[in-house]
Design an enzyme around this catalytic site. Structure first.
Site, PDB file in Angstrom:
ATOM      1  N   SER A 152       0.807  -1.082   0.001  1.00 55.34           N
ATOM      2  CA  SER A 152       0.069   0.099  -0.051  1.00 55.34           C
ATOM      3  C   SER A 152       1.010   1.365  -0.041  1.00 55.34           C
ATOM      4  O   SER A 152       2.132   1.094   0.212  1.00 55.34           O
ATOM      5  CB  SER A 152      -1.128  -0.044   1.125  1.00 55.34           C
ATOM      6  N   GLU A 176       1.400   5.717   0.520  1.00 52.59           N
ATOM      7  CA  GLU A 176       0.774   7.095   1.207  1.00 52.59           C
ATOM      8  C   GLU A 176       1.292   8.168   0.288  1.00 52.59           C
ATOM      9  O   GLU A 176       2.370   8.294  -0.257  1.00 52.59           O
ATOM     10  CB  GLU A 176       1.462   7.254   2.648  1.00 52.59           C
ATOM     11  N   ALA A 192      -1.226  19.557   9.184  1.00 52.27           N
ATOM     12  CA  ALA A 192      -1.269  20.120  10.372  1.00 52.27           C
ATOM     13  C   ALA A 192      -2.347  20.852  10.804  1.00 52.27           C
ATOM     14  O   ALA A 192      -2.670  21.920   9.866  1.00 52.27           O
ATOM     15  CB  ALA A 192       0.242  20.540  10.805  1.00 52.27           C
ATOM     16  N   ASP A 240      -0.543  16.404  14.908  1.00 48.69           N
ATOM     17  CA  ASP A 240       0.446  17.076  15.713  1.00 48.69           C
ATOM     18  C   ASP A 240       0.106  18.468  16.256  1.00 48.69           C
ATOM     19  O   ASP A 240      -0.938  18.942  15.707  1.00 48.69           O
ATOM     20  CB  ASP A 240       1.716  17.390  14.770  1.00 48.69           C
ATOM     21  N   PHE A 273      13.609  15.340   9.348  1.00 55.15           N
ATOM     22  CA  PHE A 273      12.313  14.708   9.510  1.00 55.15           C
ATOM     23  C   PHE A 273      12.432  13.652  10.649  1.00 55.15           C
ATOM     24  O   PHE A 273      11.225  13.668  11.501  1.00 55.15           O
ATOM     25  CB  PHE A 273      11.900  13.990   8.224  1.00 55.15           C
ATOM     26  N   HIS A 281       3.805  -0.903   3.944  1.00 54.80           N
ATOM     27  CA  HIS A 281       2.978   0.422   3.482  1.00 54.80           C
ATOM     28  C   HIS A 281       4.124   1.485   3.074  1.00 54.80           C
ATOM     29  O   HIS A 281       5.143   1.702   4.062  1.00 54.80           O
ATOM     30  CB  HIS A 281       2.248   1.034   4.838  1.00 54.80           C
TER      31      HIS A 281
END
Length: 308
Positions: free
Chosen positions: A25, A27, A61, A119, A228, A278
């Site tokens: 899968s 994102e 966010a 977040d 990150f 994923h």
């Protein structure tokens, strides 16, 4: 410890046996500009051919991409064969407003949601529940369950969420989300498979028995990765940095190294019983496509041609 070891050398090839029976899968995140939108849809079309079990679309966010997320998900339904899972957070909206978004997704034909706390908004040091909103992801999962029979994914953190004081608190939170009705958890990215398998052991000890799907991030830019990772609680091992040394101005070589690292990590996970992966694509198809190719996933049309 580097993944390129003597065992690998003796085996002849990391990818001698395909693992195409595993589920994949992807994102994506909603684009901000027309150019980014072109890049996104070029990537979607390329990865669609690999027949993923679903694709997810992130939620900015503070709910900052709410409309763009919805539009991207709606277009995925209308123009592709993919099954989209829309991200949804508790941030920046009341319960009624979030519930309206859930109902909008239901009306649009969305059957899968990735439920996240979210977040802290820009400028805030810590997360604070929005006045009148859902307080956390467990409450959000329960709210989604009340509205419709969605397939619900949640987040899990093999190296502990940055806001959790310890592992026990993190697992307690994960258990609450599962008990509220989540179907699976998708992990934050990681680079050492031992940490994932230790996390599975901890989950089992807490009675968490839903699938814990590993999140795979093929590294496109090591400097960006370090920044990150610092904000997500994920560690970056020294051996990974050594493999990317001297490649700042060599993007093609970086891609080769990144694909090999991610491919071998998937191999190790598969050997340990993992059958779902994923991929965090960052809206770029090539690296993820290369890793999936090495693992034995091919475009359906190409497979049909080969068999014919």
């Amino acid at each position: 410890m580097s993944p390129f070891n003597d065992t690998t050398a003796r085996s002849g090839s990391l990818f001698a046996s395909p693992i195409a029976d595993a589920n994949i899968s992807f994102e994506f995140f909603p684009p901000k500009t027309p150019k980014m939108e072109d890049t996104l849809w070029t990537s979607i079309k390329k990865l669609e051919s690999l027949n993923p079990s679903f694709v997810s679309v992130t939620y900015g966010a503070g709910g900052s991409t709410r409309e763009r997320t919805h539009n991207t998900v709606k277009r995925l339904i209308d123009e592709t064969s993919l099954s989209p899972a829309a991200h949804l957070t508790c941030v920046g909206a009341t319960r009624d407003e979030v519930d309206d978004v859930i109902r909008d997704y239901k009306a649009a034909g969305v059957r899968s949601i990735v439920a996240l706390r979210g977040d802290a908004p820009d400028g805030a040091d810590t997360y604070t529940p929005y006045p009148g909103g859902y307080e956390n992801a467990a409450e959000l999962v329960a709210g989604i369950r009340r509205i419709g029979d969605f397939d619900i994914s949640i987040a899990a953190y093999p190296e502990i969420h940055p806001d959790s004081p310890n592992l026990a608190a993190d697992l307690d939170n994960l258990k609450r989300k599962i008990d509220a009705g989540a179907n699976r958890a998708i992990t934050q990215f990681f680079f050492e498979t031992d940490k994932y398998f230790r996390f599975l052991d901890h989950c089992q000890s807490y009675g968490i028995d839903v699938p814990i799907v590993p999140g795979i991030l093929p590294v496109s830019n090591f400097k960006t990765l370090k920044a990150f990772a610092a904000s997500t609680g994920a560690s970056v091992p020294d051996w990974l940095g050594h493999l990317f040394e001297g490649l700042d101005d060599r993007p093609e070589t970086r891609s080769l190294v990144a694909a090999t690292i991610a491919g071998e990590m998937c191999r190790k996970l598969y050997a340990g019983g993992v059958k779902d992966f994923h991929f965090y694509t960052l809206n770029r198809a090539d690296l993820t496509f290369a890793v999936c190719h090495m693992l034995g996933h091919r475009p359906e049309r190409a497979q049909s041609g080969e068999q014919g």
